[in-house]
Scaffold this motif. Structure first.
Motif, PDB file in Angstrom:
ATOM      1  N   PRO A 127       0.828  -1.215   0.000  1.00 33.13           N
ATOM      2  CA  PRO A 127       0.000   0.000   0.000  1.00 33.13           C
ATOM      3  C   PRO A 127       0.863   1.266   0.000  1.00 33.13           C
ATOM      4  O   PRO A 127       0.564   2.229  -0.694  1.00 33.13           O
ATOM      5  N   LEU A 128       1.927   1.247   0.748  1.00 33.55           N
ATOM      6  CA  LEU A 128       2.817   2.399   0.835  1.00 33.55           C
ATOM      7  C   LEU A 128       3.482   2.678  -0.515  1.00 33.55           C
ATOM      8  O   LEU A 128       3.506   3.811  -0.987  1.00 33.55           O
ATOM      9  N   LEU A 129       3.994   1.643  -1.162  1.00 29.27           N
ATOM     10  CA  LEU A 129       4.695   1.825  -2.436  1.00 29.27           C
ATOM     11  C   LEU A 129       3.774   2.337  -3.531  1.00 29.27           C
ATOM     12  O   LEU A 129       4.153   3.218  -4.307  1.00 29.27           O
ATOM     13  N   ASP A 130       2.595   1.790  -3.616  1.00 28.91           N
ATOM     14  CA  ASP A 130       1.684   2.213  -4.677  1.00 28.91           C
ATOM     15  C   ASP A 130       1.132   3.608  -4.440  1.00 28.91           C
ATOM     16  O   ASP A 130       0.663   4.258  -5.375  1.00 28.91           O
ATOM     17  N   ALA A 131       1.191   4.097  -3.218  1.00 26.58           N
ATOM     18  CA  ALA A 131       0.733   5.452  -2.923  1.00 26.58           C
ATOM     19  C   ALA A 131       1.792   6.507  -3.242  1.00 26.58           C
ATOM     20  O   ALA A 131       1.470   7.694  -3.322  1.00 26.58           O
ATOM     21  N   MET A 132       3.012   6.091  -3.440  1.00 26.63           N
ATOM     22  CA  MET A 132       4.104   7.036  -3.707  1.00 26.63           C
ATOM     23  C   MET A 132       3.986   7.595  -5.126  1.00 26.63           C
ATOM     24  O   MET A 132       3.720   6.857  -6.063  1.00 26.63           O
ATOM     25  N   PRO A 133       4.230   8.907  -5.280  1.00 27.91           N
ATOM     26  CA  PRO A 133       4.145   9.503  -6.621  1.00 27.91           C
ATOM     27  C   PRO A 133       5.384   9.220  -7.484  1.00 27.91           C
ATOM     28  O   PRO A 133       5.354   9.443  -8.686  1.00 27.91           O
ATOM     29  N   ASP A 134       6.461   8.725  -6.869  1.00 30.21           N
ATOM     30  CA  ASP A 134       7.704   8.456  -7.584  1.00 30.21           C
ATOM     31  C   ASP A 134       7.876   6.967  -7.839  1.00 30.21           C
ATOM     32  O   ASP A 134       7.346   6.136  -7.105  1.00 30.21           O
ATOM     33  N   GLY A 135       8.671   6.648  -8.844  1.00 32.76           N
ATOM     34  CA  GLY A 135       9.008   5.256  -9.108  1.00 32.76           C
ATOM     35  C   GLY A 135       9.981   4.754  -8.061  1.00 32.76           C
ATOM     36  O   GLY A 135      10.968   5.421  -7.758  1.00 32.76           O
ATOM     37  N   ILE A 136       9.689   3.596  -7.485  1.00 36.58           N
ATOM     38  CA  ILE A 136      10.554   3.008  -6.457  1.00 36.58           C
ATOM     39  C   ILE A 136      10.872   1.571  -6.857  1.00 36.58           C
ATOM     40  O   ILE A 136       9.981   0.800  -7.212  1.00 36.58           O
ATOM     41  N   VAL A 137      12.158   1.250  -6.789  1.00 34.46           N
ATOM     42  CA  VAL A 137      12.638  -0.096  -7.086  1.00 34.46           C
ATOM     43  C   VAL A 137      13.394  -0.568  -5.860  1.00 34.46           C
ATOM     44  O   VAL A 137      14.276   0.123  -5.369  1.00 34.46           O
ATOM     45  N   MET A 138      13.041  -1.759  -5.344  1.00 37.10           N
ATOM     46  CA  MET A 138      13.767  -2.348  -4.220  1.00 37.10           C
ATOM     47  C   MET A 138      14.685  -3.425  -4.766  1.00 37.10           C
ATOM     48  O   MET A 138      14.282  -4.237  -5.602  1.00 37.10           O
ATOM     49  N   VAL A 139      15.927  -3.430  -4.257  1.00 35.63           N
ATOM     50  CA  VAL A 139      16.969  -4.322  -4.749  1.00 35.63           C
ATOM     51  C   VAL A 139      17.527  -5.103  -3.571  1.00 35.63           C
ATOM     52  O   VAL A 139      17.720  -4.552  -2.489  1.00 35.63           O
ATOM     53  N   ASN A 140      17.800  -6.411  -3.773  1.00 29.87           N
ATOM     54  CA  ASN A 140      18.404  -7.204  -2.701  1.00 29.87           C
ATOM     55  C   ASN A 140      19.927  -7.061  -2.714  1.00 29.87           C
ATOM     56  O   ASN A 140      20.489  -6.342  -3.555  1.00 29.87           O
ATOM     57  N   ALA A 141      20.602  -7.744  -1.811  1.00 35.01           N
ATOM     58  CA  ALA A 141      22.064  -7.638  -1.691  1.00 35.01           C
ATOM     59  C   ALA A 141      22.797  -8.150  -2.919  1.00 35.01           C
ATOM     60  O   ALA A 141      23.955  -7.803  -3.147  1.00 35.01           O
ATOM     61  N   LEU A 142      22.139  -8.970  -3.745  1.00 33.31           N
ATOM     62  CA  LEU A 142      22.753  -9.473  -4.971  1.00 33.31           C
ATOM     63  C   LEU A 142      22.601  -8.497  -6.126  1.00 33.31           C
ATOM     64  O   LEU A 142      23.078  -8.754  -7.225  1.00 33.31           O
ATOM     65  N   GLY A 143      21.896  -7.377  -5.890  1.00 36.23           N
ATOM     66  CA  GLY A 143      21.690  -6.394  -6.942  1.00 36.23           C
ATOM     67  C   GLY A 143      20.528  -6.728  -7.855  1.00 36.23           C
ATOM     68  O   GLY A 143      20.395  -6.157  -8.926  1.00 36.23           O
ATOM     69  N   ARG A 144      19.664  -7.650  -7.442  1.00 37.10           N
ATOM     70  CA  ARG A 144      18.504  -8.056  -8.230  1.00 37.10           C
ATOM     71  C   ARG A 144      17.273  -7.299  -7.751  1.00 37.10           C
ATOM     72  O   ARG A 144      17.061  -7.132  -6.550  1.00 37.10           O
ATOM     73  N   ILE A 145      16.458  -6.857  -8.686  1.00 41.56           N
ATOM     74  CA  ILE A 145      15.220  -6.157  -8.346  1.00 41.56           C
ATOM     75  C   ILE A 145      14.251  -7.164  -7.745  1.00 41.56           C
ATOM     76  O   ILE A 145      13.990  -8.214  -8.328  1.00 41.56           O
ATOM     77  N   VAL A 146      13.738  -6.836  -6.557  1.00 41.35           N
ATOM     78  CA  VAL A 146      12.787  -7.725  -5.888  1.00 41.35           C
ATOM     79  C   VAL A 146      11.377  -7.150  -5.864  1.00 41.35           C
ATOM     80  O   VAL A 146      10.418  -7.885  -5.667  1.00 41.35           O
ATOM     81  N   LEU A 147      11.255  -5.842  -6.069  1.00 37.84           N
ATOM     82  CA  LEU A 147       9.946  -5.211  -6.021  1.00 37.84           C
ATOM     83  C   LEU A 147      10.025  -3.858  -6.716  1.00 37.84           C
ATOM     84  O   LEU A 147      11.020  -3.150  -6.597  1.00 37.84           O
ATOM     85  N   ALA A 148       8.990  -3.509  -7.440  1.00 33.98           N
ATOM     86  CA  ALA A 148       8.895  -2.193  -8.076  1.00 33.98           C
ATOM     87  C   ALA A 148       7.446  -1.743  -8.011  1.00 33.98           C
ATOM     88  O   ALA A 148       6.532  -2.548  -8.172  1.00 33.98           O
ATOM     89  N   ASN A 149       7.244  -0.458  -7.775  1.00 35.32           N
ATOM     90  CA  ASN A 149       5.870   0.027  -7.740  1.00 35.32           C
ATOM     91  C   ASN A 149       5.396   0.360  -9.154  1.00 35.32           C
ATOM     92  O   ASN A 149       6.166   0.324 -10.121  1.00 35.32           O
ATOM     93  N   ALA A 150       4.120   0.671  -9.274  1.00 35.52           N
ATOM     94  CA  ALA A 150       3.510   0.922 -10.588  1.00 35.52           C
ATOM     95  C   ALA A 150       4.172   2.096 -11.300  1.00 35.52           C
ATOM     96  O   ALA A 150       4.326   2.086 -12.525  1.00 35.52           O
TER      97      ALA A 150
END
Length: 191
Positions: A127-150
């Motif tokens: 809910p928090l990520l989708d409410a953000m007006p900016d693009g957010i990408v979460m990355v794990n310690a291996l540098g792989r994208i694990v989550l991105a908002n709309a």
């Protein structure tokens, strides 16, 4: 001691590496070349931990050298570094054999670990990520994208299923990708 390194994804072939009891590479096959990026001539005689260990701080600091870790039949997970600096997560398992050698099977579990990290993040933040007006990408310690908002999906032109699992460097202009690998590694050493 023989390491047989198997990868789960079909695009990475199985690998077989032979090391002595001190961890020096005695044999390195084409599968190892494909999985880790080092030619046989580069790997022969090198310490296996020096070749494959991530930079200090990348989440694998506390593990003993591979040659010492191979005394149990239990699977162990390790973060390994490819020649290009990319990190992969592997599951290593020793196969019983002659006392003078060990066969270790390794499976690339990077995709599985990325999916687990993404599921954890998605359960905490959607809910928090989708409410953000900016693009957010979460990355794990291996540098792989694990989550991105709309908004990130729209910004980069990828669907969520395409983004998850990609190295974060895939979103950068090609001229910055190699340098970013070093910056990311340094971040894990000193955030």
């Amino acid at each position: 001691m023989t390491l047989a390194l198997e990868s789960a994804p079909a695009d990475l072939p199985d690998a077989r590496v032979t090391i002595d009891h001190e961890g020096r590479v005695l044999a390195w096959d084409a599968g190892a070349e494909a999985q880790f990026g080092y030619a046989s001539a580069e790997a022969l005689g090198c310490d296996i931990d020096a070749l494959l260990a991530p930079l200090r701080g990348a989440g694998d600091d506390e593990h003993p050298p591979l040659a010492q870790a191979l005394v149990t039949d239990e699977a162990l997970e390790r973060t390994c570094r490819r020649k290009d600096g990319g990190l992969i997560q592997v599951e290593l398992r020793r196969e019983p054999g002659a006392p003078s050698s060990h066969v270790l099977h390794s499976r690339d579990v990077t995709r599985r670990k990325t999916a687990q990290d993404g599921a954890r993040a998605a359960s905490r933040y959607p809910p928090l990520l989708d409410a953000m007006p900016d693009g957010i990408v979460m990355v794990n310690a291996l540098g792989r994208i694990v989550l991105a908002n709309a908004q990130a999906e729209h910004l980069f032109g990828y669907g969520a299923e395409e983004l998850v699992g990609l190295p974060v460097e895939a979103l950068l202009p090609s001229r910055y990708r190699e340098a970013h690998l070093g910056h990311r590694a340094q971040f894990h050493v000193q955030p």
